[in-house]
Scaffold this motif. Structure first.
Motif, PDB file in Angstrom:
ATOM      1  N   GLU A  64      13.970 -18.733   9.854  1.00 42.44           N
ATOM      2  CA  GLU A  64      13.191 -19.499   9.794  1.00 42.44           C
ATOM      3  C   GLU A  64      11.621 -19.178  10.259  1.00 42.44           C
ATOM      4  O   GLU A  64      11.368 -18.779  10.911  1.00 42.44           O
ATOM      5  N   SER A  65      10.520 -19.195   8.864  1.00 41.79           N
ATOM      6  CA  SER A  65       9.864 -18.707   9.307  1.00 41.79           C
ATOM      7  C   SER A  65       8.920 -19.464   9.932  1.00 41.79           C
ATOM      8  O   SER A  65       8.594 -20.298  10.258  1.00 41.79           O
ATOM      9  N   LYS A  66       7.682 -18.523  10.656  1.00 39.46           N
ATOM     10  CA  LYS A  66       6.639 -18.532  11.327  1.00 39.46           C
ATOM     11  C   LYS A  66       5.625 -18.214  11.398  1.00 39.46           C
ATOM     12  O   LYS A  66       6.041 -16.782  10.819  1.00 39.46           O
ATOM     13  N   TRP A  67       4.159 -18.898  12.297  1.00 37.16           N
ATOM     14  CA  TRP A  67       3.314 -18.510  11.296  1.00 37.16           C
ATOM     15  C   TRP A  67       3.416 -17.206  11.372  1.00 37.16           C
ATOM     16  O   TRP A  67       1.763 -16.152  10.865  1.00 37.16           O
ATOM     17  N   TYR A  68       3.757 -16.380  13.221  1.00 39.61           N
ATOM     18  CA  TYR A  68       3.648 -14.849  13.204  1.00 39.61           C
ATOM     19  C   TYR A  68       3.834 -13.820  12.373  1.00 39.61           C
ATOM     20  O   TYR A  68       3.112 -13.068  12.412  1.00 39.61           O
ATOM     21  N   LEU A  69       4.959 -14.237  11.621  1.00 41.21           N
ATOM     22  CA  LEU A  69       5.336 -13.590  10.778  1.00 41.21           C
ATOM     23  C   LEU A  69       4.334 -12.917   9.803  1.00 41.21           C
ATOM     24  O   LEU A  69       4.428 -11.781   9.191  1.00 41.21           O
ATOM     25  N   TYR A  70       3.571 -13.468   9.143  1.00 31.85           N
ATOM     26  CA  TYR A  70       2.558 -14.102   8.515  1.00 31.85           C
ATOM     27  C   TYR A  70       1.726 -12.742   8.695  1.00 31.85           C
ATOM     28  O   TYR A  70       0.856 -11.546   7.715  1.00 31.85           O
ATOM     29  N   ILE A  71       0.800 -12.882   9.791  1.00 28.06           N
ATOM     30  CA  ILE A  71       0.079 -12.339  10.335  1.00 28.06           C
ATOM     31  C   ILE A  71       0.477 -10.652  10.551  1.00 28.06           C
ATOM     32  O   ILE A  71       0.134  -9.854   9.766  1.00 28.06           O
ATOM     33  N   LEU A  72       2.308 -10.571  11.074  1.00 20.72           N
ATOM     34  CA  LEU A  72       2.444  -9.181  11.198  1.00 20.72           C
ATOM     35  C   LEU A  72       2.791  -8.343   9.484  1.00 20.72           C
ATOM     36  O   LEU A  72       2.636  -7.574   9.560  1.00 20.72           O
ATOM     37  N   ALA A  73       3.136  -9.113   8.268  1.00 19.31           N
ATOM     38  CA  ALA A  73       3.319  -8.712   7.359  1.00 19.31           C
ATOM     39  C   ALA A  73       2.032  -8.448   6.600  1.00 19.31           C
ATOM     40  O   ALA A  73       1.407  -7.405   6.267  1.00 19.31           O
ATOM     41  N   ILE A  74       0.844  -9.065   6.970  1.00 21.22           N
ATOM     42  CA  ILE A  74      -0.474  -8.392   6.959  1.00 21.22           C
ATOM     43  C   ILE A  74      -0.951  -7.514   7.985  1.00 21.22           C
ATOM     44  O   ILE A  74      -1.719  -5.122   7.303  1.00 21.22           O
TER      45      ILE A  74
ATOM     46  N   PHE B 226      12.675  -8.561  10.330  1.00 27.45           N
ATOM     47  CA  PHE B 226      12.092  -8.064  10.581  1.00 27.45           C
ATOM     48  C   PHE B 226      11.649  -7.535   9.149  1.00 27.45           C
ATOM     49  O   PHE B 226      10.767  -7.446   8.635  1.00 27.45           O
ATOM     50  N   ILE B 227      13.090  -7.999   8.811  1.00 31.12           N
ATOM     51  CA  ILE B 227      13.058  -7.430   6.968  1.00 31.12           C
ATOM     52  C   ILE B 227      11.708  -7.989   6.424  1.00 31.12           C
ATOM     53  O   ILE B 227      10.466  -7.273   5.308  1.00 31.12           O
ATOM     54  N   ALA B 228      11.805  -9.164   6.478  1.00 32.78           N
ATOM     55  CA  ALA B 228      11.211 -10.339   5.977  1.00 32.78           C
ATOM     56  C   ALA B 228       9.182  -9.676   6.168  1.00 32.78           C
ATOM     57  O   ALA B 228       9.159  -9.340   4.811  1.00 32.78           O
ATOM     58  N   PHE B 229       8.855  -9.665   7.420  1.00 38.60           N
ATOM     59  CA  PHE B 229       7.573  -9.448   7.189  1.00 38.60           C
ATOM     60  C   PHE B 229       7.754  -8.360   7.213  1.00 38.60           C
ATOM     61  O   PHE B 229       6.478  -7.618   6.303  1.00 38.60           O
ATOM     62  N   PHE B 230       8.222  -6.917   7.542  1.00 37.61           N
ATOM     63  CA  PHE B 230       8.182  -5.512   6.986  1.00 37.61           C
ATOM     64  C   PHE B 230       8.302  -5.155   5.548  1.00 37.61           C
ATOM     65  O   PHE B 230       7.005  -4.691   4.955  1.00 37.61           O
ATOM     66  N   TYR B 231       9.044  -5.797   5.207  1.00 37.76           N
ATOM     67  CA  TYR B 231       8.702  -5.514   3.759  1.00 37.76           C
ATOM     68  C   TYR B 231       7.692  -6.079   2.827  1.00 37.76           C
ATOM     69  O   TYR B 231       7.655  -5.439   1.985  1.00 37.76           O
ATOM     70  N   SER B 232       7.434  -7.562   3.343  1.00 35.80           N
ATOM     71  CA  SER B 232       6.845  -8.029   2.234  1.00 35.80           C
ATOM     72  C   SER B 232       5.335  -6.988   2.594  1.00 35.80           C
ATOM     73  O   SER B 232       4.247  -6.879   1.510  1.00 35.80           O
ATOM     74  N   GLY B 233       5.161  -6.718   3.708  1.00 33.17           N
ATOM     75  CA  GLY B 233       3.467  -6.185   3.755  1.00 33.17           C
ATOM     76  C   GLY B 233       4.036  -4.775   3.283  1.00 33.17           C
ATOM     77  O   GLY B 233       2.970  -4.478   1.859  1.00 33.17           O
ATOM     78  N   LEU B 234       5.206  -3.705   3.901  1.00 32.43           N
ATOM     79  CA  LEU B 234       4.949  -2.996   3.040  1.00 32.43           C
ATOM     80  C   LEU B 234       5.020  -2.803   1.612  1.00 32.43           C
ATOM     81  O   LEU B 234       4.054  -1.790   0.648  1.00 32.43           O
ATOM     82  N   GLY B 235       5.749  -3.445   1.036  1.00 30.32           N
ATOM     83  CA  GLY B 235       5.916  -3.905  -1.051  1.00 30.32           C
ATOM     84  C   GLY B 235       4.307  -4.325  -1.623  1.00 30.32           C
ATOM     85  O   GLY B 235       4.267  -3.149  -2.275  1.00 30.32           O
TER      86      GLY B 235
ATOM     87  N   ALA C  41      -2.064  -1.218   7.422  1.00 31.73           N
ATOM     88  CA  ALA C  41      -1.630  -0.341   7.925  1.00 31.73           C
ATOM     89  C   ALA C  41      -1.220   1.107   6.674  1.00 31.73           C
ATOM     90  O   ALA C  41      -1.506   1.802   6.716  1.00 31.73           O
ATOM     91  N   PHE C  42      -0.617   0.379   6.006  1.00 29.14           N
ATOM     92  CA  PHE C  42       0.785   1.211   5.402  1.00 29.14           C
ATOM     93  C   PHE C  42      -0.849   1.577   3.996  1.00 29.14           C
ATOM     94  O   PHE C  42      -0.203   2.500   3.064  1.00 29.14           O
ATOM     95  N   GLY C  43      -1.667  -0.016   3.591  1.00 24.93           N
ATOM     96  CA  GLY C  43      -2.003   0.046   2.885  1.00 24.93           C
ATOM     97  C   GLY C  43      -2.763   1.046   3.277  1.00 24.93           C
ATOM     98  O   GLY C  43      -3.527   2.156   1.877  1.00 24.93           O
ATOM     99  N   MET C  44      -3.688   1.870   3.863  1.00 22.50           N
ATOM    100  CA  MET C  44      -5.075   2.366   4.910  1.00 22.50           C
ATOM    101  C   MET C  44      -3.947   4.088   3.654  1.00 22.50           C
ATOM    102  O   MET C  44      -4.616   4.801   3.793  1.00 22.50           O
ATOM    103  N   MET C  45      -2.762   3.845   4.351  1.00 24.02           N
ATOM    104  CA  MET C  45      -1.717   5.344   4.155  1.00 24.02           C
ATOM    105  C   MET C  45      -2.131   5.515   3.110  1.00 24.02           C
ATOM    106  O   MET C  45      -2.235   6.561   2.104  1.00 24.02           O
ATOM    107  N   PHE C  46      -1.057   4.633   2.291  1.00 26.04           N
ATOM    108  CA  PHE C  46      -0.686   4.392   0.307  1.00 26.04           C
ATOM    109  C   PHE C  46      -2.319   4.985  -0.477  1.00 26.04           C
ATOM    110  O   PHE C  46      -2.078   5.631  -1.555  1.00 26.04           O
ATOM    111  N   PHE C  47      -3.602   4.629   0.133  1.00 27.42           N
ATOM    112  CA  PHE C  47      -4.535   4.767  -0.473  1.00 27.42           C
ATOM    113  C   PHE C  47      -4.999   6.032  -0.227  1.00 27.42           C
ATOM    114  O   PHE C  47      -5.615   6.577  -1.277  1.00 27.42           O
ATOM    115  N   LYS C  48      -5.346   6.667   1.194  1.00 23.17           N
ATOM    116  CA  LYS C  48      -5.597   7.916   1.284  1.00 23.17           C
ATOM    117  C   LYS C  48      -4.855   8.914   0.053  1.00 23.17           C
ATOM    118  O   LYS C  48      -4.687   9.686  -0.364  1.00 23.17           O
ATOM    119  N   MET C  49      -3.388   8.647   0.445  1.00 25.27           N
ATOM    120  CA  MET C  49      -2.025   9.174  -0.697  1.00 25.27           C
ATOM    121  C   MET C  49      -2.290   9.081  -1.965  1.00 25.27           C
ATOM    122  O   MET C  49      -2.823   9.977  -2.009  1.00 25.27           O
TER     123      MET C  49
END
Length: 140
Positions: A36-46, A108-117, A51-59
């Motif tokens: 059941e999709s909740k609005w805050y999951l999209y915020i967590l994905a962002i 957890f997989i939904a927001f974390f993997y979406s953001g990480l991917g 967080a990972f985007g900055m790390m991967f950009f530096k990498m």
């Protein structure tokens, strides 16, 4: 044996990171379909993406600089160094293992993997941009 130009290493890195990012994000999106999709999951994905985007950009900057320092040609697998391959193996092994063991719920997989991917895919885009702007990188 399978030596490529420095510029081609940037292309290979871009393709590898894009494929990895797409596959990880795909798993996140598929998980959204079974929860059941909740609005805050999209915020967590962002948040995860940032967080990972900055790390991967530096990498990606670090690896581009390393690649640009190579002589004319290198083996095609030199788009990463040994440390990066080890980190990638741990991340992939951990992600696959945790998902197979059912340790993390689909929410957890939904927001974390979406953001990480998406962050992984952005690193791929960065490498591809560096491939396209190769001549400008030579001038820096």
């Amino acid at each position: 044996m399978f030596h490529v130009k420095k510029r081609t290493l940037l292309l290979i890195a871009g393709i590898v990171w894009l494929i990895a990012g797409f596959n990880v994000a795909r798993l996140g999106v598929l998980s959204y379909r079974v929860i059941e999709s909740k609005w805050y999951l999209y915020i967590l994905a962002i948040v995860v993406f940032c967080a990972f985007g900055m790390m991967f950009f530096k990498m990606s900057q670090k690896h581009t600089k390393r690649i640009m320092g190579y002589e004319a040609t290198r083996p095609f697998w030199h788009f990463f160094d040994l440390k990066a391959y080890m980190i990638m193996a741990c991340m992939m092994g951990g992600g696959i293992g945790f998902r197979a063991a059912g340790i993390f719920p689909d929410i957890f997989i939904a927001f974390f993997y979406s953001g990480l991917g998406c962050a992984l895919a952005l690193a791929g885009v960065t490498f591809l941009r560096n491939y396209i702007q190769y001549e400008n990188l030579l001038l820096d």
